[in-house]
Design a protein around this motif. Structure first.
Motif, PDB file in Angstrom:
ATOM      1  N   ARG A 110       0.832  -1.204   0.000  1.00  0.00           N
ATOM      2  CA  ARG A 110       0.000   0.000   0.000  1.00  0.00           C
ATOM      3  C   ARG A 110       0.864   1.250   0.000  1.00  0.00           C
ATOM      4  NH1 ARG A 110      -4.305  -1.766   4.727  1.00  0.00           N
ATOM      5  NH2 ARG A 110      -5.102  -3.626   3.688  1.00  0.00           N
ATOM      6  N   ARG A 111       2.007   1.149   0.587  1.00  0.00           N
ATOM      7  CA  ARG A 111       2.908   2.295   0.647  1.00  0.00           C
ATOM      8  C   ARG A 111       4.304   1.856   0.255  1.00  0.00           C
ATOM      9  NH1 ARG A 111       1.231   5.084   6.455  1.00  0.00           N
ATOM     10  NH2 ARG A 111      -0.986   5.324   6.008  1.00  0.00           N
ATOM     11  N   ALA A 112       5.148   2.817   0.011  1.00  0.00           N
ATOM     12  CA  ALA A 112       6.528   2.502  -0.365  1.00  0.00           C
ATOM     13  C   ALA A 112       7.227   1.784   0.787  1.00  0.00           C
ATOM     14  CB  ALA A 112       7.275   3.787  -0.718  1.00  0.00           C
ATOM     15  N   VAL A 113       7.960   0.744   0.435  1.00  0.00           N
ATOM     16  CA  VAL A 113       8.779   0.043   1.419  1.00  0.00           C
ATOM     17  C   VAL A 113      10.119   0.757   1.488  1.00  0.00           C
ATOM     18  CG1 VAL A 113       9.872  -2.137   2.028  1.00  0.00           C
ATOM     19  CG2 VAL A 113       7.631  -2.130   0.923  1.00  0.00           C
ATOM     20  N   GLN A 114      10.480   1.230   2.660  1.00  0.00           N
ATOM     21  CA  GLN A 114      11.718   1.980   2.812  1.00  0.00           C
ATOM     22  C   GLN A 114      12.928   1.053   2.702  1.00  0.00           C
ATOM     23  OE1 GLN A 114      12.180   5.359   3.258  1.00  0.00           O
ATOM     24  NE2 GLN A 114       9.989   5.516   2.832  1.00  0.00           N
ATOM     25  N   PRO A 115      14.039   1.553   2.163  1.00  0.00           N
ATOM     26  CA  PRO A 115      15.271   0.769   2.222  1.00  0.00           C
ATOM     27  C   PRO A 115      15.591   0.416   3.669  1.00  0.00           C
ATOM     28  CG  PRO A 115      15.536   2.641   0.753  1.00  0.00           C
ATOM     29  CD  PRO A 115      14.217   2.822   1.440  1.00  0.00           C
ATOM     30  N   ALA A 116      16.095  -0.776   3.891  1.00  0.00           N
ATOM     31  CA  ALA A 116      16.347  -1.237   5.253  1.00  0.00           C
ATOM     32  C   ALA A 116      17.376  -0.367   5.964  1.00  0.00           C
ATOM     33  CB  ALA A 116      16.809  -2.688   5.234  1.00  0.00           C
ATOM     34  N   ALA A 117      18.213   0.325   5.201  1.00  0.00           N
ATOM     35  CA  ALA A 117      19.203   1.211   5.824  1.00  0.00           C
ATOM     36  C   ALA A 117      18.521   2.303   6.647  1.00  0.00           C
ATOM     37  CB  ALA A 117      20.095   1.836   4.747  1.00  0.00           C
ATOM     38  N   VAL A 118      17.340   2.722   6.233  1.00  0.00           N
ATOM     39  CA  VAL A 118      16.596   3.729   6.994  1.00  0.00           C
ATOM     40  C   VAL A 118      16.244   3.176   8.371  1.00  0.00           C
ATOM     41  CG1 VAL A 118      14.469   5.087   7.090  1.00  0.00           C
ATOM     42  CG2 VAL A 118      15.681   4.826   4.921  1.00  0.00           C
ATOM     43  N   ASP A 119      15.772   1.928   8.415  1.00  0.00           N
ATOM     44  CA  ASP A 119      15.419   1.307   9.699  1.00  0.00           C
ATOM     45  C   ASP A 119      16.641   1.148  10.590  1.00  0.00           C
ATOM     46  OD1 ASP A 119      12.416   0.191   9.270  1.00  0.00           O
ATOM     47  OD2 ASP A 119      13.553   0.024   7.418  1.00  0.00           O
ATOM     48  N   ALA A 120      17.768   0.760   9.984  1.00  0.00           N
ATOM     49  CA  ALA A 120      18.999   0.594  10.760  1.00  0.00           C
ATOM     50  C   ALA A 120      19.452   1.916  11.354  1.00  0.00           C
ATOM     51  CB  ALA A 120      20.098   0.004   9.873  1.00  0.00           C
ATOM     52  N   LEU A 121      19.349   2.992  10.572  1.00  0.00           N
ATOM     53  CA  LEU A 121      19.768   4.306  11.070  1.00  0.00           C
ATOM     54  C   LEU A 121      18.836   4.789  12.179  1.00  0.00           C
ATOM     55  CD1 LEU A 121      21.039   7.297   9.030  1.00  0.00           C
ATOM     56  CD2 LEU A 121      19.257   7.655  10.727  1.00  0.00           C
ATOM     57  N   LEU A 122      17.537   4.689  11.943  1.00  0.00           N
ATOM     58  CA  LEU A 122      16.593   5.179  12.943  1.00  0.00           C
ATOM     59  C   LEU A 122      16.719   4.409  14.250  1.00  0.00           C
ATOM     60  CD1 LEU A 122      13.412   5.683  10.714  1.00  0.00           C
ATOM     61  CD2 LEU A 122      15.029   7.422  11.485  1.00  0.00           C
ATOM     62  N   SER A 123      17.126   3.150  14.166  1.00  0.00           N
ATOM     63  CA  SER A 123      17.302   2.330  15.361  1.00  0.00           C
ATOM     64  C   SER A 123      18.709   2.432  15.938  1.00  0.00           C
ATOM     65  CB  SER A 123      16.992   0.865  15.036  1.00  0.00           C
ATOM     66  OG  SER A 123      15.666   0.714  14.576  1.00  0.00           O
ATOM     67  N   ASN A 124      19.565   3.247  15.309  1.00  0.00           N
ATOM     68  CA  ASN A 124      20.921   3.511  15.804  1.00  0.00           C
ATOM     69  C   ASN A 124      21.785   2.253  15.820  1.00  0.00           C
ATOM     70  OD1 ASN A 124      23.011   5.126  16.775  1.00  0.00           O
ATOM     71  ND2 ASN A 124      22.486   4.753  18.918  1.00  0.00           N
ATOM     72  N   HIS A 125      21.733   1.475  14.731  1.00  0.00           N
ATOM     73  CA  HIS A 125      22.581   0.293  14.597  1.00  0.00           C
ATOM     74  C   HIS A 125      23.668   0.596  13.562  1.00  0.00           C
ATOM     75  CE1 HIS A 125      19.965  -1.867  17.199  1.00  0.00           C
ATOM     76  NE2 HIS A 125      18.939  -1.875  16.363  1.00  0.00           N
ATOM     77  N   GLU A 126      24.798   1.053  14.035  1.00  0.00           N
ATOM     78  CA  GLU A 126      25.862   1.523  13.144  1.00  0.00           C
ATOM     79  C   GLU A 126      26.407   0.403  12.267  1.00  0.00           C
ATOM     80  OE1 GLU A 126      30.302   3.573  13.531  1.00  0.00           O
ATOM     81  OE2 GLU A 126      28.810   3.833  15.124  1.00  0.00           O
ATOM     82  N   SER A 127      26.686  -0.748  12.862  1.00  0.00           N
ATOM     83  CA  SER A 127      27.269  -1.843  12.085  1.00  0.00           C
ATOM     84  C   SER A 127      26.302  -2.331  11.010  1.00  0.00           C
ATOM     85  CB  SER A 127      27.669  -3.000  13.009  1.00  0.00           C
ATOM     86  OG  SER A 127      26.529  -3.528  13.678  1.00  0.00           O
ATOM     87  N   THR A 128      25.018  -2.390  11.343  1.00  0.00           N
ATOM     88  CA  THR A 128      24.022  -2.818  10.362  1.00  0.00           C
ATOM     89  C   THR A 128      23.915  -1.807   9.228  1.00  0.00           C
ATOM     90  OG1 THR A 128      22.774  -3.855  12.169  1.00  0.00           O
ATOM     91  CG2 THR A 128      21.638  -3.559  10.075  1.00  0.00           C
ATOM     92  N   LEU A 129      23.916  -0.536   9.559  1.00  0.00           N
ATOM     93  CA  LEU A 129      23.859   0.509   8.541  1.00  0.00           C
ATOM     94  C   LEU A 129      25.069   0.430   7.621  1.00  0.00           C
ATOM     95  CD1 LEU A 129      22.581   3.048   7.345  1.00  0.00           C
ATOM     96  CD2 LEU A 129      23.776   4.392   9.084  1.00  0.00           C
ATOM     97  N   ARG A 130      26.245   0.241   8.205  1.00  0.00           N
ATOM     98  CA  ARG A 130      27.459   0.132   7.388  1.00  0.00           C
ATOM     99  C   ARG A 130      27.392  -1.087   6.463  1.00  0.00           C
ATOM    100  NH1 ARG A 130      30.689   0.678  11.158  1.00  0.00           N
ATOM    101  NH2 ARG A 130      31.445   2.803  10.822  1.00  0.00           N
ATOM    102  N   LEU A 131      26.897  -2.210   6.992  1.00  0.00           N
ATOM    103  CA  LEU A 131      26.760  -3.428   6.190  1.00  0.00           C
ATOM    104  C   LEU A 131      25.853  -3.202   4.992  1.00  0.00           C
ATOM    105  CD1 LEU A 131      26.979  -6.510   5.712  1.00  0.00           C
ATOM    106  CD2 LEU A 131      25.156  -6.809   7.407  1.00  0.00           C
ATOM    107  N   LEU A 132      24.728  -2.554   5.199  1.00  0.00           N
ATOM    108  CA  LEU A 132      23.779  -2.312   4.106  1.00  0.00           C
ATOM    109  C   LEU A 132      24.326  -1.324   3.085  1.00  0.00           C
ATOM    110  CD1 LEU A 132      20.569  -2.152   6.312  1.00  0.00           C
ATOM    111  CD2 LEU A 132      21.028  -3.851   4.544  1.00  0.00           C
TER     112      LEU A 132
END
Length: 481
Positions: free
Chosen positions: A146-168
């Protein structure tokens, strides 16, 4: 013949009527049954989740539960048996499935397995999903979303997961895109007040500090309106790394690439910092010369903005603006800044101007009727009976019943700051207005003449005779002194 000796085809015909609980018990009977029932159980989860058209809009709740609980082995089995690695589930469905009992609440309405894993900061699960073809760019055109699915990097950043964000990001996740939350990761980091991740985006991945998401709105504009504890440091970092203050202020570039001002010297950053930002951010941009009082002085013209500052900003904010030349000598030939303070009952601001020496003449006639500041202050001191009558007929608003609402289905991106943090904002939500007689006392102490007459020949002392006794005594005592 025992059950375990039946051909596989016959066993599979027996299984459909059985419940999941029966199947779970049955597969423990013998290893041969385990090898038959377990794959069947996973496939039944997947098939049962598909709609009448065969599409996996409602991918298996069991699959997503494995994701939410970080059950890597379960996720691997689901994928091996044909689970869609880019399946979607809505936030409402997540709440209905009671996934929140695990503590997981999504950031956006539509989630994929990769969004959930990134939001949880599970690097092992993120890697597994990526290796099975999970999309790092989101699923904007997913036929059932129904709506745009955000890139997972957005979720990693908003949740403050640096290693996950870097991996993506290392797996080619986009830094920005038109369909991304706030236009990209840079603005998301600013919205969250996350300086470490902002540094990573700029230093390691080359995020553009001068890219505009909405027309004329730059990351620096987003940063100066932040009221978080790191707001000023974020602005400082961005300026040090080349954020273009001229663009953010409303300027443009000419054909030679040189910056030029438009609109008569816009000072958008000053406006934004004062209205929404912190005193530390304002001090920073004033000290760095990002805004210039010569372009937009507050004591001539710009009446609405000046009035707003006097009425709603803290004394520290007004004092800081005065220190940097935004309020020059105030006299009758210039403006009504002092009159604004009197009418708004801002005794703290009025005293600040008097003490700072910018007031040329407190007895200047500022209205067409020749009234002075003291005339205006005395008029605003209503007699006791009149004040009581006014209060007795004042309309009161009945409190509206508090509507019971469910817990939001998605998390709020802007952090909730403490009252102590918010107290550093330039604007005060609860401005302290002094009593009207305190304004009179402030003016008298500053040298206002109680006998100065207006165009009708009426002095402040004459007006005070019809007002509260306390005001009259202040004026009489000052004349005696």
């Amino acid at each position: 013949m025992g059950l375990i000796h039946l051909p596989t085809e016959l066993i599979l015909l027996i299984l459909p009527p059985l419940s999941e609980s029966d199947l779970a018990h049955l597969l423990r009977v013998h290893w041969s049954l385990y090898d038959i029932i377990l794959p069947y159980l996973y496939r039944r989860h997947l098939q049962g989740s598909r709609d009448s058209t065969g599409n996996g809009r409602n991918e298996a709740k069991g699959f997503f539960r494995c994701i939410v609980t970080s059950n890597t082995a379960g996720v691997q089995r689901f994928l091996d048996f044909g689970a869609d690695v880019n399946a979607v589930i809505s936030a409402a469905e997540i709440r209905k499935a009671n996934f929140r009992s695990t503590g997981f609440i999504p950031w956006h309405d539509t989630q994929t397995p990769l969004n959930i894993a990134a939001s949880m900061g599970d690097d092992t699960l993120v890697s597994l999903l990526l290796n099975h073809g999970a999309s790092v760019t989101g699923s904007r055109n997913h036929q059932d979303a129904r709506r745009a699915v955000q890139p997972a990097a957005v979720d990693a950043l908003l949740s403050n997961h640096e290693s996950t964000l870097r991996l993506l990001l290392r797996r080619a996740s986009p830094l920005s895109a038109p369909n991304m939350e706030r236009g990209g990761l840079l603005n998301c980091a600013i919205a969250r007040g996350n300086l470490p991740l902002l540094r990573m985006l700029v230093n390691e991945f080359g995020a553009d500090l001068n890219a505009t998401w909405q027309e004329g709105v730059y990351p620096l504009n987003r940063a100066v309106v932040s009221s978080g504890p790191e707001a000023a440091e974020i602005v400082r970092f961005m300026l040090d790394k080349g954020a273009d203050a001229a663009l953010a202020n409303g300027g443009s570039s000419n054909s030679n690439g040189d910056e030029e001002s438009t609109g008569g010297g816009s000072q958008r950053l000053l406006d934004q910092a004062i209205r929404h930002g912190t005193i530390d951010t304002l001090r920073l941009i004033l000290g760095r010369g990002v805004v210039d009082p010569a372009i937009q002085p507050l004591d001539t013209g710009n009446n609405i903005f000046r009035t707003w500052i006097i009425e709603r900003c803290t004394p520290e904010t007004v004092h800081l603006l005065h220190e940097h030349g935004y309020f020059r000598a105030l006299d009758s030939s210039q403006d009504d800044t002092l009159m604004i303070a009197v009418r708004a009952r801002r005794g703290d601001i009025l005293q600040l101007f008097i003490n700072s020496g910018v007031v040329v003449d407190l007895n200047a006639r500022l209205t067409r009727g020749g009234s002075t500041l003291l005339h205006a202050a005395v008029v605003r001191c209503k007699p006791v009976r009149e004040a009581q009558a006014a209060s007795s007929i004042r309309c009161t608003t009945m409190p509206s019943p508090v509507a019971s609402s469910d817990v939001p289905t998605v998390r709020k991106i802007e952090p909730e700051y403490s009252r102590e943090v918010l107290s550093r904002r330039c604007m005060s939500e609860k401005v302290e207005k002094c009593a009207p007689e305190e304004i009179v006392r402030c003016l008298v102490r500053g040298g206002a003449d109680v006998n100065t007459k207006d165009a009708r020949g009426i002095s402040p002392l004459d007006l005070a005779e019809k007002g509260p006794e306390v005001v009259y005594r202040i004026l009489v005592d000052s004349r005696c002194e």
